[in-house]
Structure formats: C-alpha cells, structure tokens
Scaffold this active site. Structure first.
Site, PDB file in Angstrom:
ATOM      1  N   GLY A 121     -12.927  45.244  26.432  1.00 56.08           N
ATOM      2  CA  GLY A 121     -14.036  45.079  27.242  1.00 56.08           C
ATOM      3  C   GLY A 121     -13.515  44.072  28.459  1.00 56.08           C
ATOM      4  N   GLY A 122     -14.291  43.018  28.689  1.00 55.54           N
ATOM      5  CA  GLY A 122     -13.829  42.072  29.713  1.00 55.54           C
ATOM      6  C   GLY A 122     -12.871  41.178  29.086  1.00 55.54           C
ATOM      7  N   GLY A 181      11.685  51.765  57.225  1.00 54.98           N
ATOM      8  CA  GLY A 181      10.643  50.861  57.085  1.00 54.98           C
ATOM      9  C   GLY A 181      11.045  49.865  55.544  1.00 54.98           C
ATOM     10  N   ALA A 182      11.826  50.747  54.684  1.00 53.01           N
ATOM     11  CA  ALA A 182      12.133  50.376  53.410  1.00 53.01           C
ATOM     12  C   ALA A 182      13.131  49.118  53.770  1.00 53.01           C
ATOM     13  CB  ALA A 182      12.585  51.152  52.700  1.00 53.01           C
TER      14      ALA A 182
HETATM   15  C1  HXC Z   1     -18.533  39.320  16.137  1.00 54.94           C
HETATM   16  C2  HXC Z   1     -17.121  40.583  15.082  1.00 54.94           C
HETATM   17  C3  HXC Z   1     -16.594  41.055  16.285  1.00 54.94           C
HETATM   18  C4  HXC Z   1     -17.552  40.638  17.562  1.00 54.94           C
HETATM   19  C5  HXC Z   1     -15.320  41.861  14.997  1.00 54.94           C
HETATM   20  N1  HXC Z   1     -16.089  40.968  14.337  1.00 54.94           N
HETATM   21  N2  HXC Z   1     -15.671  42.032  16.485  1.00 54.94           N
HETATM   22  N3  HXC Z   1     -17.949  39.491  15.169  1.00 54.94           N
HETATM   23  N4  HXC Z   1     -18.499  39.767  17.322  1.00 54.94           N
HETATM   24  N5  HXC Z   1     -17.047  41.158  18.731  1.00 54.94           N
HETATM   25  C6  HXC Z   1     -16.171  40.829  13.029  1.00 54.94           C
HETATM   26  C7  HXC Z   1     -16.382  41.897  12.328  1.00 54.94           C
HETATM   27  O1  HXC Z   1     -17.835  41.796  11.973  1.00 54.94           O
HETATM   28  C8  HXC Z   1     -15.893  41.623  10.702  1.00 54.94           C
HETATM   29  O2  HXC Z   1     -16.544  40.550   9.938  1.00 54.94           O
HETATM   30  C9  HXC Z   1     -14.473  40.698  11.234  1.00 54.94           C
HETATM   31  O3  HXC Z   1     -14.764  40.705  12.349  1.00 54.94           O
HETATM   32  C10 HXC Z   1     -13.281  41.906  11.159  1.00 54.94           C
HETATM   33  O4  HXC Z   1     -13.890  43.091  12.109  1.00 54.94           O
HETATM   34  P1  HXC Z   1     -13.711  44.453  11.265  1.00 54.94           P
HETATM   35  O5  HXC Z   1     -14.224  45.446  11.933  1.00 54.94           O
HETATM   36  O6  HXC Z   1     -13.613  44.599   9.816  1.00 54.94           O
HETATM   37  O7  HXC Z   1     -11.940  44.701  11.495  1.00 54.94           O
HETATM   38  P2  HXC Z   1     -11.364  46.227  12.134  1.00 54.94           P
HETATM   39  O8  HXC Z   1     -11.811  47.257  11.380  1.00 54.94           O
HETATM   40  O9  HXC Z   1      -9.729  45.808  12.177  1.00 54.94           O
HETATM   41  O10 HXC Z   1     -11.652  46.223  13.346  1.00 54.94           O
HETATM   42  C11 HXC Z   1     -11.571  45.384  14.635  1.00 54.94           C
HETATM   43  C12 HXC Z   1     -12.350  45.905  15.871  1.00 54.94           C
HETATM   44  C13 HXC Z   1     -13.883  46.055  15.275  1.00 54.94           C
HETATM   45  C14 HXC Z   1     -11.894  46.999  16.368  1.00 54.94           C
HETATM   46  C15 HXC Z   1     -12.027  44.719  16.705  1.00 54.94           C
HETATM   47  O11 HXC Z   1     -14.305  44.979  14.536  1.00 54.94           O
HETATM   48  C16 HXC Z   1     -14.784  46.362  16.691  1.00 54.94           C
HETATM   49  O12 HXC Z   1     -14.858  47.240  17.213  1.00 54.94           O
HETATM   50  N6  HXC Z   1     -15.485  45.006  17.079  1.00 54.94           N
HETATM   51  C17 HXC Z   1     -16.192  44.882  18.222  1.00 54.94           C
HETATM   52  C18 HXC Z   1     -15.622  44.933  19.205  1.00 54.94           C
HETATM   53  C19 HXC Z   1     -16.630  44.835  20.574  1.00 54.94           C
HETATM   54  O13 HXC Z   1     -17.396  45.717  20.961  1.00 54.94           O
HETATM   55  N7  HXC Z   1     -16.543  43.722  21.188  1.00 54.94           N
HETATM   56  C20 HXC Z   1     -17.288  43.416  22.269  1.00 54.94           C
HETATM   57  C21 HXC Z   1     -16.704  43.866  23.503  1.00 54.94           C
HETATM   58  S1  HXC Z   1     -17.487  43.425  24.855  1.00 54.94           S
HETATM   59  P3  HXC Z   1     -16.686  40.595   8.528  1.00 54.94           P
HETATM   60  O14 HXC Z   1     -17.503  39.312   8.090  1.00 54.94           O
HETATM   61  O15 HXC Z   1     -17.004  41.724   7.907  1.00 54.94           O
HETATM   62  O16 HXC Z   1     -15.046  39.952   8.046  1.00 54.94           O
HETATM   63  C22 HXC Z   1     -16.973  42.034  25.528  1.00 54.94           C
HETATM   64  C23 HXC Z   1     -17.213  41.647  26.525  1.00 54.94           C
HETATM   65  C24 HXC Z   1     -16.353  40.457  27.043  1.00 54.94           C
HETATM   66  O17 HXC Z   1     -15.909  41.712  24.651  1.00 54.94           O
HETATM   67  C25 HXC Z   1     -16.871  40.297  28.421  1.00 54.94           C
HETATM   68  C26 HXC Z   1     -16.043  39.166  29.168  1.00 54.94           C
HETATM   69  C27 HXC Z   1     -16.739  38.922  30.559  1.00 54.94           C
END
Ligand code: HXC
Length: 516
Positions: A171-172, A406-407
């Site tokens: 993501g971002g 040019g290079a």
């Molecule tokens: C809150 C999160 C989280 C998130 C993971 N966790 N991502 N909690 N916010 N974004 C938590 C899970 O709930 C879990 O909690 C623990 O972290 C570990 O995650 P798992 O899923 O068990 O681990 P894994 O199987 O290794 O997968 C990792 C992962 C997956 C691929 C990163 O967690 C995932 O897809 N997370 C969401 C990613 C996402 O969509 N992020 C937002 C992106 S948008 P527990 O309590 O069970 O241990 C973004 C915008 C930014 O980031 C913009 C900036 C301008």
C-alpha cells in the site's frame, strides 16, 4: 535516592517492552526464519552501542477493543547507535506487535528520529517489516504515514536515508522507503507492492504470485525499486554497513578517507589489451574499474537492473568516489530509459553528498525504437543529462572507446562541466559510428559508383581516420589529455587530488525542474 525497588521495577518494565508482542509471537517470527526488530538492530549496530528511545510509548487507540492490546513501545523499536564508530539513527518495525502495523504513536517515534537525524547530521536506517496502516486507527495512521513522508522528503539530500525491507511492505507504506536513497530487500521474506495479488486478480484479471508481483528479485532486476536482493537478513545488513563506509554522515561533510596501501601509481598492463581490435566487439568494463580502484574493491549498486550502465562506489587512494560506467558487455553499453534513470539517480546522490564522480565512457548512443520512444526515452534520457549538468562535485571522465552522439554529451563531457576529461588512444569521439555516418553522407554516391559496398568501405575508412579518434576532440580542448591506459589509476588519482577543493555553484533558485 533511587530505591532498589524502583530499579527492579525499571528492569521489569524494560524486560516487558523487550518482549514486544510476546514470546509466542517472537517464536512465530523465528519459526519463519525471521529475526525480531531488536535482533536486527543488534546485527546492524556496533556491539553495545544501541540506545533506545520511547521504549514505553504506547498507542492511544480505543477502537475495536484496542485498549486490550497495548504494548510498551508499540510496533516499532527506535533509537541510535554506531556503525563502525559513526552515529546512525535506526528504527525497526516490530512485526510481533500487531504485525508491525503503523499507528499514530509509531509514526511519532519515527518522525522524532528523522528530526534528530536531520538536526544532528547522521544517517537514518529503517528496517521495515509491517502490515501497513493500522486498520483500527484509520485516519490517524494515514496522517502518521504522511508525517513520515514529509520528513523523508525534508531529509532528502541532508542526511543519507537507507531502507531494508525484511517483511511485508504494501500500500502507501511503500512510499517511505521509496523516498529514501537506497532500498535493500531480503529474498523470500520480503515484498513491496501497491496492491496484493488478490486485488490484482479482481481489477486486472492477472494471476500473479507475491514473489512475481513484488519480490526482491523482481524489484532488483525489473522495476529498479530495490538496489540489492539480499540472501538473508544478515546479508542485507552487511550490505547496508558496507554502503555506510563509502558515504558521509550528511551533506556538509565528505566521506571518510581511508588509509590506502595500494600504490597510487600502480600500472595496469592488462588495460592495454582490453579493447578488442574490432570496434563492434564487447569487453567487460568492470575490468577497467577493478584494475584501477584501490585493491580492486568495487561496491556495485543496482547490479541486476539496467546492467548496460554500471554504478557503484569505490576508492582511489582512500578517497570515496561514485563510479558510473557504460558496459559494452551488455547491449553494447547503449543508454536506454532504465540506464538513464539509474545513472541520474546515482549521480544526484553523489552530488548531494559531496562524493566525486568518476565516469568511464564507451557508449554507442541512445537505444532507438518505438519501445523506447513510446516509453519516453526523451524525457528519461534527459534525466541523466540533467543530473550530470547540475552536479558540482569533482567530475573525472575517461573515454575508453566509443563516445558517440548525444551520449557523448551526456556522459560527463567537458560541456557539462566535466573537470578532467581523459581519453585512451582507442577512443572514438564522433557524432555516430563510421558505418552509419557514411551511409547518411554517401548513399547517393554509393549507388552511382557501381560498387556500393567497396565505395562505402573506402569512405568508412576515410571517415574513421578523420573523425573517429580522440585527437579532434583533444585539439579543441574537450579532452584534456590522451593517456596511456596502463596509467589510468595514477591519472585518476592525480585528477581527484587536483579537484579536491573544487567549489562550483549553480544559479540561486528554489529548485530546478528535472524532467520526470
Ligand atoms: C492492524 C494488523 C495489520 C494492520 C496485520 N495485523 N496487519 N493489525 N492493522 N494493517 C495484525 C494481524 O491482525 C495479526 O494480529 C498480526 O498483525 C499478524 O498478522 P497475520 O495476518 O497473522 O500475519 P501473516 O499471516 O504473516 O500476514 C501478514 C500480512 C497480513 C500479509 C501483512 O497481516 C495482512 O494482509 N495484513 C493487512 C495488510 C493491509 O491490508 N494493510 C493495510 C494496507 S493499506 P494478531 O493479533 O492475530 O497477532 C496501507 C495504507 C497506507 O497501508 C497508506 C499510507 C499513505
């Protein structure tokens, strides 16, 4: 007086904070072959040098039951220490705490580091391993990311910023590393993309794996987002440590000068026979680099991306330099979109941080064709031209063979304020290669001659004699000297000594408008 009880309480609190998200989460991290945030920091810094900030800072979110998931320090470990005795600010996202997802609090911790790094003039290293914006926080997390982005931009060109990607980065969230100077990615465990394979499938109907979409190998060879694909965390961290040895702490300092045991006038006879007799045959420009730099020690950046242009750091008589070199061994060393962008970014980094540039030239021109033109070869090729023209650091150039069209102008020529420009006797400085030139000039006469092939061959020889050599450019002072290849090291070292105190300035302006 501090009581024993108070001291014990402090130790307890510290031990609790060091557990991050808990032992079970640490075990899970280890089972996946990944280190914890603190283990990574220990690996980076000199032993015992780490001092942590904000170990007890917690998130303030009370949505979705988050009041029950409060961890001291939250999902990032921040602080400072030394690498090779030099101060470095460091943060490491802690995946054991809510997947290292970024809270408002974590953003504040990272921003504090960036502010300190800028104020005190020391590099920032970020070790990334995070699920992105903390979903429970929403806008606070987005605001936090934006606050980090702003500081990444403000710090750009003030202190070196280096990112390691050691886990997810999506993501971002990718834009903070993208705003830093160098990105190292760990193979297998890390990925960077804007949207994951599921979204790609639903929006673009493409089937793609995580690795194909945003893995270390893809980003280090195709997109150019990453500078190096590391085999392991240890390898990624070793790369960062070595990189730091070549660069200064900030934009007001020079890189450290190391003692040099390699004789400054060491000749290299191998260079005399390196250039093939046939001008269309390839050779490996890396040999020129390795033969001339101190102890044959060259630290290449983006080795697998656009290999027709080599960039990296080395030392001459202990002085750190940025090397840019066309690689005739790949696509004849032609400049194309990717190599132009690669070169421009590297030249600009060196110019930001007072690192002299040494350029080795053997380039037949810019790559023609619709793929390049549709891709914006004009706009992108202009980047490397712009970068060399605006650079005020010492610029030393050695033309080994072709410098066409040019290079020629682009590759640190005299016209773009090259300070010392040398050519080997084998150099050909011309508008284009002899064959192309005579075909343009004599196509009608060749047709009328009755034996076009023989006619063109004769004219080609004539053109080559007249133009494709370094003497015409040297007569005009565009080449300062034609040098014996074996003495290239000695001549570069003299040129660097000569330009050591160089001061040059660009006109005062808010900022230039590099073609993007
Ligand atoms: C809150 C999160 C989280 C998130 C993971 N966790 N991502 N909690 N916010 N974004 C938590 C899970 O709930 C879990 O909690 C623990 O972290 C570990 O995650 P798992 O899923 O068990 O681990 P894994 O199987 O290794 O997968 C990792 C992962 C997956 C691929 C990163 O967690 C995932 O897809 N997370 C969401 C990613 C996402 O969509 N992020 C937002 C992106 S948008 P527990 O309590 O069970 O241990 C973004 C915008 C930014 O980031 C913009 C900036 C301008």
């Amino acid at each position: 007086m501090t009581t024993q009880k108070q001291l014990e309480h402090l130790l307890e609190q510290q031990a609790k904070a060091r557990l991050g998200g808990g032992q079970d989460k640490i075990d899970k991290q280890h089972a996946q072959g990944r280190l914890t945030a603190r283990e990574r920091i220990e690996m980076l810094l000199d032993p015992g040098s780490f001092e942590e900030f904000d170990m007890f800072k917690t998130h303030r979110c009370r949505n979705f039951g988050m009041e029950k998931s409060v961890y001291p320090g939250d999902g990032v470990v921040t602080g400072h220490g030394t690498v090779g005795g030099r101060i470095v600010y460091v943060y490491a996202q802690d995946f054991t705490v809510l997947g290292g997802s970024l809270s408002e609090t974590m953003a504040e911790k990272i921003c504090k580091l960036l502010d300190l790094a800028m104020k005190n003039g020391a590099p920032l290293v970020g070790l990334n391993d995070s699920g992105g914006a903390r979903i429970q926080e929403g806008i606070e997390s987005l605001a936090g990311f934006s606050d980090i982005f702003l500081r990444n931009v403000m710090a750009s060109g003030v202190v070196p910023q280096i990112s390691a990607i050691l886990g997810p980065c999506a993501g971002g969230a990718v834009y903070s590393p993208a705003l830093t100077d160098f990105i190292v990615m760990e193979r297998k465990n890390s990925y960077m993309f804007l949207t994951g394979p599921k979204v790609v499938k639903s929006v673009c109907h493409e089937d793609v794996t995580v690795e194909e979409l945003g893995g270390a190998d893809m980003h280090s060879s195709q997109s150019g987002v990453s500078d190096y694909a590391a085999e392991s965390t240890a390898d990624a961290i070793a790369y960062i440590k070595r990189l730091l040895t070549f660069i200064p702490q900030n934009n007001l300092e020079s890189a450290p000068v190391l003692p040099c045991a390699d004789p400054v006038d060491r000749p290299s006879d191998a260079l005399r026979t390196l250039i093939p007799d046939n001008a269309n045959m390839a050779y490996d420009m890396k040999r020129v680099i390795l033969e001339t730099v101190d102890n044959g020690d060259f630290f290449e950046i983006k080795e697998n991306f656009a290999p027709n242009l080599i960039v990296g750091f080395a030392r001459y008589n202990g002085v750190s330099v940025g090397i840019v070199a066309n690689q005739p061994g790949y696509l004849s060393g032609v400049l194309d979109i990717d190599s132009s962008v690669k070169g421009a970014r590297f030249v600009r980094f060196c110019d930001c941080f007072n690192i002299p540039l040494v350029t080795f030239v053997d380039v037949p021109g810019f790559l023609p064709g619709t793929v390049q033109e549709y891709g914006g070869a004009i706009r992108n090729g202009a980047k490397i031209l712009y970068a060399y023209a605006e650079a005020t650091v010492p610029k030393i150039t050695v033309i080994t063979r072709k410098a066409y069209g040019g290079a020629y102008c682009v590759m640190s020529s005299k016209h773009l304020r090259g300070d010392i420009n040398y050519a080997w006797p084998s150099a050909e400085v011309a508008v284009m290669g002899s064959r192309g030139a005579v075909e343009v000039l004599y196509s009608r006469q060749a047709r009328d001659s009755g034996d076009a092939k023989a006619f063109l061959a004769e004219k080609e020889e004539e053109y080559h004699e007249a133009v494709s050599n370094p003497y015409v450019a040297a007569e005009r002072g565009y080449i300062d000297d034609i040098i014996v290849p074996a003495n290239t090291r000695a001549r570069i070292i003299k040129a660097l000594a000569l330009t050591r105190n160089k001061r040059d300035q660009n006109p005062a302006k808010k900022h230039g408008n590099i073609p993007l």
